[in-house]
Structure formats: C-alpha cells, structure tokens
Motif scaffolding. Structure first.
Motif, PDB file in Angstrom:
ATOM      1  N   LEU A 120      55.035  46.094 -43.560  1.00  0.00           N
ATOM      2  CA  LEU A 120      54.832  47.449 -44.053  1.00  0.00           C
ATOM      3  C   LEU A 120      54.229  48.267 -42.926  1.00  0.00           C
ATOM      4  CD1 LEU A 120      53.292  46.736 -47.570  1.00  0.00           C
ATOM      5  CD2 LEU A 120      55.603  47.548 -47.093  1.00  0.00           C
ATOM      6  N   GLY A 121      54.402  49.582 -43.004  1.00  0.00           N
ATOM      7  CA  GLY A 121      53.940  50.439 -41.923  1.00  0.00           C
ATOM      8  C   GLY A 121      52.465  50.322 -41.619  1.00  0.00           C
ATOM      9  N   VAL A 122      51.655  49.982 -42.618  1.00  0.00           N
ATOM     10  CA  VAL A 122      50.218  49.869 -42.414  1.00  0.00           C
ATOM     11  C   VAL A 122      49.862  48.680 -41.529  1.00  0.00           C
ATOM     12  CG1 VAL A 122      49.863  48.463 -44.501  1.00  0.00           C
ATOM     13  CG2 VAL A 122      47.993  49.871 -43.615  1.00  0.00           C
ATOM     14  N   MET A 123      50.697  47.651 -41.493  1.00  0.00           N
ATOM     15  CA  MET A 123      50.362  46.438 -40.758  1.00  0.00           C
ATOM     16  C   MET A 123      50.283  46.645 -39.244  1.00  0.00           C
ATOM     17  SD  MET A 123      52.566  43.756 -43.089  1.00  0.00           S
ATOM     18  CE  MET A 123      52.622  42.528 -41.776  1.00  0.00           C
ATOM     19  N   VAL A 126      58.988  35.151 -32.697  1.00  0.00           N
ATOM     20  CA  VAL A 126      59.584  36.240 -33.472  1.00  0.00           C
ATOM     21  C   VAL A 126      60.621  36.991 -32.644  1.00  0.00           C
ATOM     22  CG1 VAL A 126      59.142  38.371 -34.736  1.00  0.00           C
ATOM     23  CG2 VAL A 126      57.488  36.492 -34.838  1.00  0.00           C
ATOM     24  N   ARG A 127      61.815  37.185 -33.229  1.00  0.00           N
ATOM     25  CA  ARG A 127      62.882  37.940 -32.572  1.00  0.00           C
ATOM     26  C   ARG A 127      62.945  39.381 -33.034  1.00  0.00           C
ATOM     27  NH1 ARG A 127      67.453  36.882 -33.960  1.00  0.00           N
ATOM     28  NH2 ARG A 127      67.128  35.401 -35.670  1.00  0.00           N
ATOM     29  N   PHE A 128      62.574  39.628 -34.299  1.00  0.00           N
ATOM     30  CA  PHE A 128      62.527  41.013 -34.786  1.00  0.00           C
ATOM     31  C   PHE A 128      61.685  41.089 -36.050  1.00  0.00           C
ATOM     32  CE2 PHE A 128      66.207  39.325 -37.094  1.00  0.00           C
ATOM     33  CZ  PHE A 128      66.071  39.851 -38.366  1.00  0.00           C
ATOM     34  N   GLY A 129      61.215  42.311 -36.322  1.00  0.00           N
ATOM     35  CA  GLY A 129      60.534  42.611 -37.573  1.00  0.00           C
ATOM     36  C   GLY A 129      61.376  43.580 -38.376  1.00  0.00           C
ATOM     37  N   PHE A 130      61.309  43.475 -39.692  1.00  0.00           N
ATOM     38  CA  PHE A 130      62.105  44.306 -40.602  1.00  0.00           C
ATOM     39  C   PHE A 130      61.135  44.994 -41.554  1.00  0.00           C
ATOM     40  CE2 PHE A 130      66.080  44.836 -43.179  1.00  0.00           C
ATOM     41  CZ  PHE A 130      65.519  45.277 -44.358  1.00  0.00           C
ATOM     42  N   GLY A 131      61.165  46.317 -41.607  1.00  0.00           N
ATOM     43  CA  GLY A 131      60.226  47.014 -42.481  1.00  0.00           C
ATOM     44  C   GLY A 131      60.448  48.507 -42.480  1.00  0.00           C
ATOM     45  N   ALA A 132      59.390  49.235 -42.820  1.00  0.00           N
ATOM     46  CA  ALA A 132      59.503  50.693 -42.906  1.00  0.00           C
ATOM     47  C   ALA A 132      58.125  51.317 -42.834  1.00  0.00           C
ATOM     48  CB  ALA A 132      60.186  51.104 -44.206  1.00  0.00           C
ATOM     49  N   GLY A 133      58.091  52.538 -42.301  1.00  0.00           N
ATOM     50  CA  GLY A 133      56.881  53.349 -42.365  1.00  0.00           C
ATOM     51  C   GLY A 133      55.924  53.208 -41.215  1.00  0.00           C
ATOM     52  N   ILE A 134      56.348  52.652 -40.087  1.00  0.00           N
ATOM     53  CA  ILE A 134      55.429  52.528 -38.962  1.00  0.00           C
ATOM     54  C   ILE A 134      55.070  53.914 -38.419  1.00  0.00           C
ATOM     55  CG2 ILE A 134      57.309  52.250 -37.279  1.00  0.00           C
ATOM     56  CD1 ILE A 134      55.413  50.457 -35.660  1.00  0.00           C
ATOM     57  N   ALA A 190      39.900  66.297 -68.790  1.00  0.00           N
ATOM     58  CA  ALA A 190      41.202  66.539 -68.155  1.00  0.00           C
ATOM     59  C   ALA A 190      41.208  65.854 -66.800  1.00  0.00           C
ATOM     60  CB  ALA A 190      41.460  68.035 -68.007  1.00  0.00           C
ATOM     61  N   ALA A 191      42.390  65.408 -66.379  1.00  0.00           N
ATOM     62  CA  ALA A 191      42.488  64.678 -65.118  1.00  0.00           C
ATOM     63  C   ALA A 191      43.784  65.013 -64.402  1.00  0.00           C
ATOM     64  CB  ALA A 191      42.416  63.173 -65.375  1.00  0.00           C
ATOM     65  N   ALA A 192      43.703  65.097 -63.091  1.00  0.00           N
ATOM     66  CA  ALA A 192      44.881  65.280 -62.245  1.00  0.00           C
ATOM     67  C   ALA A 192      44.691  64.447 -60.987  1.00  0.00           C
ATOM     68  CB  ALA A 192      45.081  66.748 -61.887  1.00  0.00           C
ATOM     69  N   VAL A 193      45.743  63.770 -60.570  1.00  0.00           N
ATOM     70  CA  VAL A 193      45.658  62.843 -59.444  1.00  0.00           C
ATOM     71  C   VAL A 193      46.602  63.294 -58.340  1.00  0.00           C
ATOM     72  CG1 VAL A 193      46.189  60.476 -58.723  1.00  0.00           C
ATOM     73  CG2 VAL A 193      44.921  60.874 -60.824  1.00  0.00           C
ATOM     74  N   ALA A 194      46.119  63.196 -57.098  1.00  0.00           N
ATOM     75  CA  ALA A 194      46.934  63.593 -55.945  1.00  0.00           C
ATOM     76  C   ALA A 194      46.634  62.681 -54.769  1.00  0.00           C
ATOM     77  CB  ALA A 194      46.660  65.051 -55.576  1.00  0.00           C
ATOM     78  N   ALA A 195      47.489  62.765 -53.773  1.00  0.00           N
ATOM     79  CA  ALA A 195      47.291  61.994 -52.551  1.00  0.00           C
ATOM     80  C   ALA A 195      46.466  62.786 -51.553  1.00  0.00           C
ATOM     81  CB  ALA A 195      48.639  61.644 -51.936  1.00  0.00           C
ATOM     82  N   VAL A 196      45.609  62.068 -50.830  1.00  0.00           N
ATOM     83  CA  VAL A 196      44.927  62.635 -49.673  1.00  0.00           C
ATOM     84  C   VAL A 196      45.209  61.712 -48.489  1.00  0.00           C
ATOM     85  CG1 VAL A 196      43.126  63.861 -50.926  1.00  0.00           C
ATOM     86  CG2 VAL A 196      42.771  61.477 -50.325  1.00  0.00           C
ATOM     87  N   PRO A 197      45.281  62.247 -47.283  1.00  0.00           N
ATOM     88  CA  PRO A 197      45.647  61.424 -46.127  1.00  0.00           C
ATOM     89  C   PRO A 197      44.621  60.325 -45.850  1.00  0.00           C
ATOM     90  CG  PRO A 197      45.832  63.770 -45.625  1.00  0.00           C
ATOM     91  CD  PRO A 197      45.105  63.670 -46.923  1.00  0.00           C
ATOM     92  N   ASP A 198      45.126  59.166 -45.461  1.00  0.00           N
ATOM     93  CA  ASP A 198      44.282  58.048 -45.055  1.00  0.00           C
ATOM     94  C   ASP A 198      44.871  57.495 -43.762  1.00  0.00           C
ATOM     95  OD1 ASP A 198      42.220  55.769 -46.427  1.00  0.00           O
ATOM     96  OD2 ASP A 198      43.599  55.025 -44.909  1.00  0.00           O
ATOM     97  N   ALA A 199      44.031  57.368 -42.743  1.00  0.00           N
ATOM     98  CA  ALA A 199      44.511  56.974 -41.417  1.00  0.00           C
ATOM     99  C   ALA A 199      45.134  55.592 -41.398  1.00  0.00           C
ATOM    100  CB  ALA A 199      43.357  57.036 -40.408  1.00  0.00           C
ATOM    101  N   VAL A 200      44.706  54.704 -42.287  1.00  0.00           N
ATOM    102  CA  VAL A 200      45.199  53.331 -42.295  1.00  0.00           C
ATOM    103  C   VAL A 200      46.248  53.112 -43.380  1.00  0.00           C
ATOM    104  CG1 VAL A 200      44.542  50.913 -42.643  1.00  0.00           C
ATOM    105  CG2 VAL A 200      43.088  52.411 -41.281  1.00  0.00           C
ATOM    106  N   ARG A 201      45.980  53.625 -44.582  1.00  0.00           N
ATOM    107  CA  ARG A 201      46.827  53.315 -45.741  1.00  0.00           C
ATOM    108  C   ARG A 201      47.930  54.329 -45.990  1.00  0.00           C
ATOM    109  NH1 ARG A 201      41.510  52.584 -46.766  1.00  0.00           N
ATOM    110  NH2 ARG A 201      40.817  50.443 -47.175  1.00  0.00           N
ATOM    111  N   GLY A 202      47.975  55.398 -45.213  1.00  0.00           N
ATOM    112  CA  GLY A 202      48.963  56.443 -45.439  1.00  0.00           C
ATOM    113  C   GLY A 202      48.436  57.470 -46.412  1.00  0.00           C
TER     114      GLY A 202
END
Length: 544
Positions: free
Chosen positions: A261-264, A282-290, A443-455
């Motif tokens: 995963l991109g976080v790794m 290792v010959r290659f890695g397969f993933g997304a989000g680096i 009442a509740a509302a949830v959103a994303a905030v940036p995280d340097a490690v977790r995205g």
C-alpha cells in the motif's frame, strides 16, 4: 479448464504437489500461536478434501454462505477452498469489526455459520442476536455443526457463475455494499496476473509472493492468492505490515514479489539507509498510492520497481490497469495505460468525453461481447445500485482521472465521499450513523483531514446535546466518544480528531454540505475546539 477455485487448486496440486503453497513466517506464527513453516499443495489439498467431506456430511451445499473470521491464517484457505467445492460462498469478516458492523454484516449476508477465532464467538453471537439471525459458530479446528437450513441451490450445477465470495466494500451513501464475486472473478484474477507479463512477469512454479494485506480485501484474497494458485507459486501472507521487521521478513521468506500500500514505502524510507537494503530477492512490487516524491528514491535505494496499478473490488481484474511497462512516468500519479482487453472512458462534468489532460470520471468495462467479464456480479440486495453503477453499459468508478498526450492514465482524486486511511476505504455516512447513537451527540459529520503517513485521517465535527464547557470537558468527552466508538467500529474508522462545533454546514433540506465540510475540517485541527484522539486509535488485539 477449471470452473471453480477448488478445481483450479486441485489442478495445480496435481502438477506441483511438492511445491509450497503457503509459507508461515515465524513472526506471524508467534502472533497467531500457530506452527511456522511451509505447507505444500499436496498436503493442503488433503486437508481441504477432509474438510470438504465433513462439510458435505454436515449438510452444507450450493447457495449457503459461511463467514470466515480467521485473519491471514492458513485455516482461511483450507475452509474457503473446501466450501467452494460444495458451492458454498464465503464471507470474509474483518477481525477489526465491532458490534454495529458485525450485526449488519450477519443480517445482510444471511450467513448460516461462521468459522471464527474462539475469542470472537461471543461478539458474533451477540451480533447475530441483535440482527435477529440464526448463526452457528465453530473454531477453525472444531467439529462442523449441522447446517441450520437446507442449501438454497441444492441440485443445481456449480460453475464459473456460482458465487464464490461475498466481499463488503464501503459505500458512499450508507451501509457497506456486499459485492457478489463469482468463481469467474477469482479465476480471471489469477489468469490475468499470470499472463500480464512485462515488469510483472510471473514464472511458473517458482514465485514467492509476500503480502501484508488482509484476506478480507480483494487484493490479497483474489489477486495474490489466485496468482499463486494459477502459477504454482508460494503465498507468504503475514499477519500485517511490521515496519521494523519488514526487510528481515522479506529476506528470510525469499520473497520474489511483494504487494504494498502507498503508506508502506513512506514508512520504510524513514529508516536509516543500510547496506542490507538491496540484499533481497524481490523483482517487483505491486500496489497503489505511493507518494510520487518517494517513488524514484525508493526504487534507487531498494533496487526494484514499484508497479502502480488501479482496480476496485467491483472490477476485479476485468478492468485492472497497471504500469508494468516502461515508461512508467515515475514521479507522477501515472498507473499506466489500459490493455486491449479493457475499455476506458473519461467523462467530464458536462457529461462529455474528457480531452487530453482534462479531468474526468473513470468509466471502465471489459472489451468484447461481455463487458462485465471478470467483474463482480452485482451488489447483494441492491439491484438499483448495481444498475446505477453500470449506467449506459459502463462501470462508473467514481474516481477522477486524466489521460496525457501519450495515452497514459493519471489518478487525480476520488469523486465519492470516501476517506482513504492507510489503504482502507471509510464511508463517512457509516461512521456518522454510529456516532449519532452516542447519547451525548446531537449531530455529527465526518470528513478527511490530511495525514503525512496515512494519507487521510478521520475528523468528526460534533454538535452535542450539552456542549462541553471548557478544555478539560472537551478532552474528557472526546475520549469517551472515541473509546465507545472503538467498541462499535474498526479502529481505523474511529475519529482521530474530534471537533466540537455549534452547528454543521447544512443545505436548506438539512443535508450535510460535503463541500463546505471538506473546507472546514482541516481548519479545525490544532484549534481549542478540536481534540486530537489519534493516540487512542490502536488496533485492539483479540486472543484466539
């Protein structure tokens, strides 16, 4: 040609009976309290057939569904393949799920039994009771209880279109959706990977693929597993990603391919460079989000390419795209260009085909007479959502992508209201619906905030029935809410920040203004009204 996952495994076991199918590393063995070492295809098939016969004797058959809460243990594969031989679909259950999630999954999927770690039987039984469902329970090595209902499709032929798995993926407008995945889906995942070639070439009978990803996700369960089954390779499924011991695990396992995963890479690059960095197979890695700024430095330091790819649970390998040929445009968000068997459209906000370098929603389908080949069969009990996703004969992904002048695809952003934390998709609506059950929350509302490690990290904006009076009260209440949420939701879905506000941004019809919330959320972090609760978000270990 195999028509089921079980048949594919049987054919490979006949060709490579002495080849290792699974490798259990000592670290994983210690954590799971199971034996370390390798399990050959021949030995695995014996265990699978013994289970198959026992399941058949107990009355399990075509059309039943059985939950598997077994983490990344060898038992997961043994029970999966044995049940698949009988036409029983398996429902992978994330061990991080808690009460509200389990109750929904059990009721919605209508599983008749769950093979689960003994430490989770009590919570599963309670969730079944809450869902008003009848659920038999057994441990991975227990005697199989009799089926509590007849097989719905008894007597009907089992084949490529038979449901093999039901995998839940986070939706954007409510509860997670159950993706119906037929045998064809899994078989094609293996065939696609075995034949894709280029920098991702797999050699028959010799590959050793290491994945730290959970078997409750299609990447590990369908892509990694079936790639090895199709080619007679060895799957090294560790319990999860451990940064401190990762490279020793890679070396000692003799892995030739890794999934990431991109976080790794971001975490691994923080370690001090060492001469051992390139001492691996290792010959290659397969993933997304680096992180694009880390892509080239990582490859230079560790000595192998990271092949960025795009796919979804719904698409499987029916429309996967991977950057497995040069040029890969390292340092950008490029994930390659589609092969001839995949058709792609990018549609702009006006509903027209997007031009060069213009952002548009990614629409995909398989080329040829069957545009849904290799895809999921549909959303369980939600024909309307399935029809909507396939509007105009194209699968609408909800991802924003652009195509450059040379035809390469670049990922831009997610159109859907999904928070992506360390590779996990989190539906805001699901988290909000749980938070609203807390007695202090109005009442509740949830959103994303940036995280340097977790995205992304999860931030909850809360309006309380009795607003906390001062900083101490805010901290106490925030901690109480998060600790309670950890009993209801997987830890990664629980808010890492809790912001107490007087009101939420709402439309005239009292719906959350997601655009305004997205702007507001990052501005709240670090203010006196926002409590950082990240330190409470720890994976909760459950004894086996």
């Amino acid at each position: 040609m195999a028509n089921t996952v079980y048949q594919a495994f049987t054919e490979t076991a006949a060709q490579f009976p002495g080849n290792p199918f699974l490798c259990v590393m000592p670290e994983t063995a210690d954590i799971y309290n199971i034996a370390a070492g390798e399990i050959t295809y021949g030995a695995a098939l014996q265990r699978i057939n013994t289970l198959k016969d026992a399941y058949a004797k107990a009355g399990y058959g075509h059309g039943h569904r059985v939950g598997l809460l077994l983490e990344n243990r060898p038992a997961f594969f043994m029970h999966w393949f044995a049940l698949n031989a009988l036409g029983v679909s398996v429902v992978p259950i994330n061990a991080d799920m808690r009460a509200a999630e389990l109750s929904y999954l059990i009721g919605h999927s209508e599983i008749c039994m769950a093979v689960a770690l003994p430490g989770r039987h009590e919570s599963l039984a309670a969730a079944a009771l809450d869902a008003n469902a009848t659920l038999a329970l057994m441990g991975p090595d227990d005697n199989i209880p009799p089926a509590n209902r007849p097989a719905p499709l008894a007597g009907q032929a089992i084949g490529t279109h038979t449901e093999c798995g039901l995998m839940y993926t986070s939706g954007t407008t409510g509860r997670p959706k159950g993706c119906i995945l037929p045998n064809e889906y899994y078989l094609y995942c293996g065939q696609w990977y075995a034949n894709i070639g280029g920098l991702a070439t797999l050699h028959k009978g010799v590959e050793r693929m290491l994945t730290p990803l959970p078997l409750v996700h299609m990447n590990a369960m369908a892509c990694s597993t079936m790639a090895m089954v199709t080619t007679g390779g060895c799957l090294i499924a560790i319990d999860r990603f451990h940064p401190k011991t990762w490279w020793s695990t890679v070396r000692e396992s003799r892995a030739t391919v890794i999934h990431y995963l991109g976080v790794m890479p971001a975490i691994l690059m923080k370690a001090t460079p060492a001469p051992e960095d390139t001492r691996h197979s290792v010959r290659f890695g397969f993933g997304a989000g680096i992180d694009r700024s880390l892509h080239e430095p990582f490859e230079k330091r560790f000595g192998f390419p990271l092949l960025e790819a795009w796919a979804m649970t719904e698409t499987g390998s029916g429309a996967v795209v991977i950057a497995n040929h040069e040029p890969r445009h390292i340092g950008t968000s490029c994930f390659g260009k589609e092969e001839p068997v995949v058709e792609v459209r990018l549609v702009n906000d006006a509903g027209n085909d997007a031009g060069v370098d213009e952002n548009g929603e990614l629409l995909v389908r398989h080329a040829g007479d069957n545009p849904r080949f290799g895809f999921f069969a549909g959303y369980l009990k939600d024909e309307a959502a399935t029809t909507e996703a396939w509007a105009d004969g194209w699968f609408h992904t909800g991802d924003i992508v652009c195509r450059d002048a040379d035809g390469y695809l670049h990922f831009i952003d997610r159109k859907k209201n999904v928070i992506r934390r360390s590779g996990e998709n989190i539906a805001a609506v699901e988290v909000e619906s749980v938070l609203l059950r807390h007695p202090a929350i109005k009442a509740a509302a949830v959103a994303a905030v940036p995280d340097a490690v977790r995205g992304d990290e999860v931030l909850a904006c809360l309006v309380c029935n009795e607003p906390p009076a001062d900083a101490n009260a805010r901290e106490t209440l925030a901690h109480d809410i998060v600790k309670w949420s950890l009993t209801q939701l997987a830890y990664y879905k629980v808010p890492g920040f809790v912001a107490f506000v007087d009101a939420l941004p709402l439309t005239p019809t009292n719906k959350i203004q997601r655009g305004e919330l997205k702007k507001l959320a990052p501005t709240l972090v670090g203010t006196e009204q926002c409590v950082d609760t990240n330190h409470l978000k720890k994976r909760q270990e459950i004894s086996a």
